[in-house]
Motif scaffolding. Structure first.
Motif, PDB file in Angstrom:
ATOM      1  N   ALA A  62       0.906  -1.587   0.244  1.00 22.77           N
ATOM      2  CA  ALA A  62      -0.503  -0.030  -0.100  1.00 22.77           C
ATOM      3  C   ALA A  62       1.042   1.262  -0.150  1.00 22.77           C
ATOM      4  CB  ALA A  62      -1.320   0.458   0.913  1.00 22.77           C
ATOM      5  N   ALA A  63       2.050   1.723   1.116  1.00 25.45           N
ATOM      6  CA  ALA A  63       2.915   2.676   1.165  1.00 25.45           C
ATOM      7  C   ALA A  63       3.900   2.250  -0.223  1.00 25.45           C
ATOM      8  CB  ALA A  63       3.597   2.573   1.932  1.00 25.45           C
ATOM      9  N   LEU A  64       4.534   2.053  -1.144  1.00 22.24           N
ATOM     10  CA  LEU A  64       5.181   1.876  -1.858  1.00 22.24           C
ATOM     11  C   LEU A  64       4.117   1.880  -3.374  1.00 22.24           C
ATOM     12  CD1 LEU A  64       7.894  -1.081  -1.629  1.00 22.24           C
ATOM     13  CD2 LEU A  64       8.425   1.513  -1.737  1.00 22.24           C
ATOM     14  N   GLY A  65       2.940   0.814  -3.379  1.00 19.68           N
ATOM     15  CA  GLY A  65       1.724   1.762  -4.270  1.00 19.68           C
ATOM     16  C   GLY A  65       1.051   3.001  -5.183  1.00 19.68           C
ATOM     17  N   ALA A  66       1.302   3.651  -3.284  1.00 23.59           N
ATOM     18  CA  ALA A  66       0.744   4.924  -3.355  1.00 23.59           C
ATOM     19  C   ALA A  66       1.825   5.858  -3.829  1.00 23.59           C
ATOM     20  CB  ALA A  66       0.375   5.278  -2.098  1.00 23.59           C
ATOM     21  N   LEU A  67       3.108   5.858  -4.391  1.00 18.83           N
ATOM     22  CA  LEU A  67       4.325   6.469  -4.842  1.00 18.83           C
ATOM     23  C   LEU A  67       4.940   5.977  -5.778  1.00 18.83           C
ATOM     24  CD1 LEU A  67       6.829   6.402  -1.750  1.00 18.83           C
ATOM     25  CD2 LEU A  67       5.617   8.465  -2.615  1.00 18.83           C
ATOM     26  N   HIS A  68       4.089   4.546  -6.443  1.00 19.45           N
ATOM     27  CA  HIS A  68       4.538   4.488  -8.051  1.00 19.45           C
ATOM     28  C   HIS A  68       3.950   5.055  -9.155  1.00 19.45           C
ATOM     29  CE1 HIS A  68       4.917   1.411 -11.283  1.00 19.45           C
ATOM     30  NE2 HIS A  68       5.808   1.419 -10.600  1.00 19.45           N
ATOM     31  N   GLY A  69       4.649   5.630  -9.404  1.00 19.36           N
ATOM     32  CA  GLY A  69       3.702   6.095 -11.044  1.00 19.36           C
ATOM     33  C   GLY A  69       3.194   5.144 -11.267  1.00 19.36           C
ATOM     34  N   PRO A  70       1.696   5.609 -12.496  1.00 17.90           N
ATOM     35  CA  PRO A  70       0.710   5.453 -13.225  1.00 17.90           C
ATOM     36  C   PRO A  70       1.084   4.565 -14.435  1.00 17.90           C
ATOM     37  CG  PRO A  70       0.496   7.613 -13.673  1.00 17.90           C
ATOM     38  CD  PRO A  70       1.541   6.974 -12.258  1.00 17.90           C
ATOM     39  N   ASP A  71       2.440   5.478 -15.341  1.00 17.87           N
ATOM     40  CA  ASP A  71       3.339   4.211 -16.614  1.00 17.87           C
ATOM     41  C   ASP A  71       3.601   2.733 -16.677  1.00 17.87           C
ATOM     42  OD1 ASP A  71       2.655   7.411 -17.207  1.00 17.87           O
ATOM     43  OD2 ASP A  71       5.278   8.323 -16.080  1.00 17.87           O
ATOM     44  N   GLY A  72       2.998   2.046 -15.862  1.00 17.40           N
ATOM     45  CA  GLY A  72       3.159   0.700 -16.021  1.00 17.40           C
ATOM     46  C   GLY A  72       4.290   0.368 -14.986  1.00 17.40           C
ATOM     47  N   PRO A  73       4.938  -1.019 -15.898  1.00 17.86           N
ATOM     48  CA  PRO A  73       5.767  -1.625 -14.731  1.00 17.86           C
ATOM     49  C   PRO A  73       7.100  -0.226 -14.704  1.00 17.86           C
ATOM     50  CG  PRO A  73       5.286  -3.221 -16.294  1.00 17.86           C
ATOM     51  CD  PRO A  73       4.383  -1.837 -16.464  1.00 17.86           C
ATOM     52  N   GLY A  74       7.411  -0.594 -13.039  1.00 17.92           N
ATOM     53  CA  GLY A  74       8.563   0.702 -12.991  1.00 17.92           C
ATOM     54  C   GLY A  74       9.964  -0.321 -12.572  1.00 17.92           C
ATOM     55  N   THR A  75      11.388   0.498 -12.800  1.00 16.57           N
ATOM     56  CA  THR A  75      12.445   0.041 -12.617  1.00 16.57           C
ATOM     57  C   THR A  75      13.230  -0.148 -11.059  1.00 16.57           C
ATOM     58  OG1 THR A  75      13.650   1.046 -14.756  1.00 16.57           O
ATOM     59  CG2 THR A  75      12.166  -1.442 -14.664  1.00 16.57           C
ATOM     60  N   ALA A  76      12.617   0.951 -10.813  1.00 22.58           N
ATOM     61  CA  ALA A  76      13.316   1.668  -9.849  1.00 22.58           C
ATOM     62  C   ALA A  76      14.081   0.950  -8.534  1.00 22.58           C
ATOM     63  CB  ALA A  76      13.184   2.648  -9.672  1.00 22.58           C
ATOM     64  N   PRO A  77      15.017   0.926  -8.526  1.00 22.30           N
ATOM     65  CA  PRO A  77      15.715   0.426  -6.881  1.00 22.30           C
ATOM     66  C   PRO A  77      14.244   0.334  -6.231  1.00 22.30           C
ATOM     67  CG  PRO A  77      17.006   1.419  -7.201  1.00 22.30           C
ATOM     68  CD  PRO A  77      16.322   2.087  -8.948  1.00 22.30           C
ATOM     69  N   VAL A  78      14.675  -1.611  -5.330  1.00 18.46           N
ATOM     70  CA  VAL A  78      13.169  -0.786  -4.121  1.00 18.46           C
ATOM     71  C   VAL A  78      14.606  -0.936  -2.921  1.00 18.46           C
ATOM     72  CG1 VAL A  78      11.467  -1.378  -2.805  1.00 18.46           C
ATOM     73  CG2 VAL A  78      10.932  -0.910  -5.161  1.00 18.46           C
ATOM     74  N   VAL A  79      14.450  -0.020  -1.383  1.00 21.50           N
ATOM     75  CA  VAL A  79      15.077   0.030  -0.650  1.00 21.50           C
ATOM     76  C   VAL A  79      14.175  -0.781   0.478  1.00 21.50           C
ATOM     77  CG1 VAL A  79      17.346   0.298   0.971  1.00 21.50           C
ATOM     78  CG2 VAL A  79      16.906   0.946  -1.275  1.00 21.50           C
ATOM     79  N   LEU A  80      14.320  -1.618   1.162  1.00 19.83           N
ATOM     80  CA  LEU A  80      13.856  -2.318   2.222  1.00 19.83           C
ATOM     81  C   LEU A  80      14.563  -1.786   3.677  1.00 19.83           C
ATOM     82  CD1 LEU A  80      11.378  -5.325   1.089  1.00 19.83           C
ATOM     83  CD2 LEU A  80      10.543  -2.704   1.603  1.00 19.83           C
ATOM     84  N   ALA A  81      13.838  -1.454   5.217  1.00 19.15           N
ATOM     85  CA  ALA A  81      14.373  -1.145   6.220  1.00 19.15           C
ATOM     86  C   ALA A  81      13.860  -2.576   6.845  1.00 19.15           C
ATOM     87  CB  ALA A  81      14.506   0.204   6.765  1.00 19.15           C
ATOM     88  N   ALA A  82      14.288  -3.488   7.233  1.00 18.97           N
ATOM     89  CA  ALA A  82      13.668  -4.631   7.969  1.00 18.97           C
ATOM     90  C   ALA A  82      13.914  -4.961   8.383  1.00 18.97           C
ATOM     91  CB  ALA A  82      12.985  -5.718   6.338  1.00 18.97           C
ATOM     92  N   THR A  83      14.430  -4.125   9.613  1.00 22.39           N
ATOM     93  CA  THR A  83      14.993  -5.316  11.264  1.00 22.39           C
ATOM     94  C   THR A  83      13.970  -5.436  11.639  1.00 22.39           C
ATOM     95  OG1 THR A  83      17.159  -3.620  10.920  1.00 22.39           O
ATOM     96  CG2 THR A  83      15.959  -4.614  12.953  1.00 22.39           C
ATOM     97  N   ASP A  84      13.209  -4.543  11.441  1.00 22.51           N
ATOM     98  CA  ASP A  84      11.631  -5.302  13.183  1.00 22.51           C
ATOM     99  C   ASP A  84      11.402  -6.753  12.170  1.00 22.51           C
ATOM    100  OD1 ASP A  84      11.829  -2.812  14.190  1.00 22.51           O
ATOM    101  OD2 ASP A  84       9.952  -1.813  14.331  1.00 22.51           O
ATOM    102  N   TYR A  85      11.005  -6.497  11.034  1.00 26.06           N
ATOM    103  CA  TYR A  85      10.428  -8.423  10.624  1.00 26.06           C
ATOM    104  C   TYR A  85      11.256  -8.813  10.349  1.00 26.06           C
ATOM    105  CZ  TYR A  85       8.729 -10.351   6.545  1.00 26.06           C
ATOM    106  OH  TYR A  85       8.329 -12.243   6.362  1.00 26.06           O
ATOM    107  N   CYS A  86      12.837  -9.155  10.128  1.00 27.13           N
ATOM    108  CA  CYS A  86      13.888 -10.161  10.842  1.00 27.13           C
ATOM    109  C   CYS A  86      14.119 -10.577  11.818  1.00 27.13           C
ATOM    110  CB  CYS A  86      14.806  -9.180  10.162  1.00 27.13           C
ATOM    111  SG  CYS A  86      15.487  -9.451   8.219  1.00 27.13           S
ATOM    112  N   VAL A  87      13.321  -9.814  12.799  1.00 26.76           N
ATOM    113  CA  VAL A  87      13.497 -10.202  14.022  1.00 26.76           C
ATOM    114  C   VAL A  87      12.572 -10.651  14.650  1.00 26.76           C
ATOM    115  CG1 VAL A  87      13.672  -9.718  16.423  1.00 26.76           C
ATOM    116  CG2 VAL A  87      15.048  -8.205  15.309  1.00 26.76           C
ATOM    117  N   HIS A  88      11.392 -10.453  14.194  1.00 28.47           N
ATOM    118  CA  HIS A  88       9.645 -10.843  14.162  1.00 28.47           C
ATOM    119  C   HIS A  88       9.772 -12.674  13.689  1.00 28.47           C
ATOM    120  CE1 HIS A  88       5.803 -12.385  14.721  1.00 28.47           C
ATOM    121  NE2 HIS A  88       5.410 -11.838  12.943  1.00 28.47           N
ATOM    122  N   ALA A  89       9.965 -12.116  12.000  1.00 32.50           N
ATOM    123  CA  ALA A  89      10.205 -13.447  11.371  1.00 32.50           C
ATOM    124  C   ALA A  89      11.148 -14.098  11.417  1.00 32.50           C
ATOM    125  CB  ALA A  89      10.700 -12.957  10.297  1.00 32.50           C
ATOM    126  N   ALA A  90      12.648 -14.511  12.622  1.00 34.85           N
ATOM    127  CA  ALA A  90      13.838 -15.110  13.259  1.00 34.85           C
ATOM    128  C   ALA A  90      12.434 -15.358  15.532  1.00 34.85           C
ATOM    129  CB  ALA A  90      14.845 -14.409  13.397  1.00 34.85           C
TER     130      ALA A  90
END
Length: 248
Positions: A62-90
């Motif tokens: 939802a967050a990235l989709g709100a920023l993504h342009g309407p011109d179809g598939p994009g190729t810009a890199p996406v950087v995830l800061a996922a410390t909380d998720y990694c700790v939870h998954a572990a």
């Protein structure tokens, strides 16, 4: 013998002078997550079962989709800061390993892979760019923010998306804070500089904070994206104020 004066620079030489690069700026952050009273989430089926928390996938999409342009598939890199998720998954994986009443399944180890957080965004937008996952020992997105900025400053990409995946300590719900970094200025963009040694918590009265409805103050203060956007938009506002208005 006198040395003749140097000839004035020609138009060609003047045009060859280096042009200062425009600063890297942050677009207004987008914050998404589940709050009390929201409709029930989608059923956990298919690939959604292969992640530690499907709600985190939904927030990122939802967050990235709100920023993504309407011109179809994009190729810009996406950087995830996922410390909380990694700790939870572990933690979840360790608990399943220690549970004698439950047999360990292959999907349990797949849930440790944080790249699964992008599956919803990819399905929603057709995104085809490279993805990077950064786990910061400090638990926020400071390192990921610097990395995304470096991608743009180095010229490797004209723009990059950054998404922090933060988990609320009180409810355990995952929230995503996303922004786009690029060169240039705009009415809502904030110039990005290296984070200062002192990191003030965002001012709740500031206009950037109004984009964080539903995010509790403790989690909001942990967001490196919101800190950077708030700090630099506040600085720019002060810079454009008349001198007499800046006096106490």
């Amino acid at each position: 013998m006198r040395t003749p004066p140097a000839a004035p620079p020609t138009a060609q030489a003047a045009s060859a002078a280096p042009v200062a690069a425009r600063p890297v700026v942050l677009d207004p952050p987008v914050v998404r997550g589940r709050s009390a009273g929201d409709p029930p989430p989608a059923p956990v089926t298919g690939a959604r079962r292969l992640v530690a928390d499907p709600a985190a996938v939904d927030a990122v999409a939802a967050a990235l989709g709100a920023l993504h342009g309407p011109d179809g598939p994009g190729t810009a890199p996406v950087v995830l800061a996922a410390t909380d998720y990694c700790v939870h998954a572990a933690d979840a994986f360790a608990a399943r390993c220690d549970d004698p009443a439950r047999r360990l399944r292959p999907s349990d180890s797949v849930a440790l892979e944080p790249s699964g957080l992008l599956q919803g965004f990819t399905a929603l937008t057709g995104w085809q760019g490279p993805g990077y996952v950064v786990a910061d020992p400090e638990g926020d997105g400071t390192t990921a923010l610097r990395f995304a900025r470096g991608l743009v400053e180095s010229g490797r990409t004209p723009a990059a998306y950054l998404c922090e995946v933060l988990r609320r300590a009180d409810t355990g719900a995952f929230w995503a804070v996303a922004t786009r970094l690029h060169r240039g200025t705009g009415p809502a963009a904030a110039e990005l500089a290296e984070p200062a040694a002192e990191r003030p918590a965002p001012d709740p009265a500031h206009r950037a904070a109004r984009r964080t409805t539903g995010l509790d103050p403790a989690t909001r203060a942990r967001s490196a994206v919101l800190r950077a956007y708030t700090r630099h938009t506040r600085t720019r506002t002060r810079t454009h104020e008349p001198a007499e208005e800046q006096q106490p």
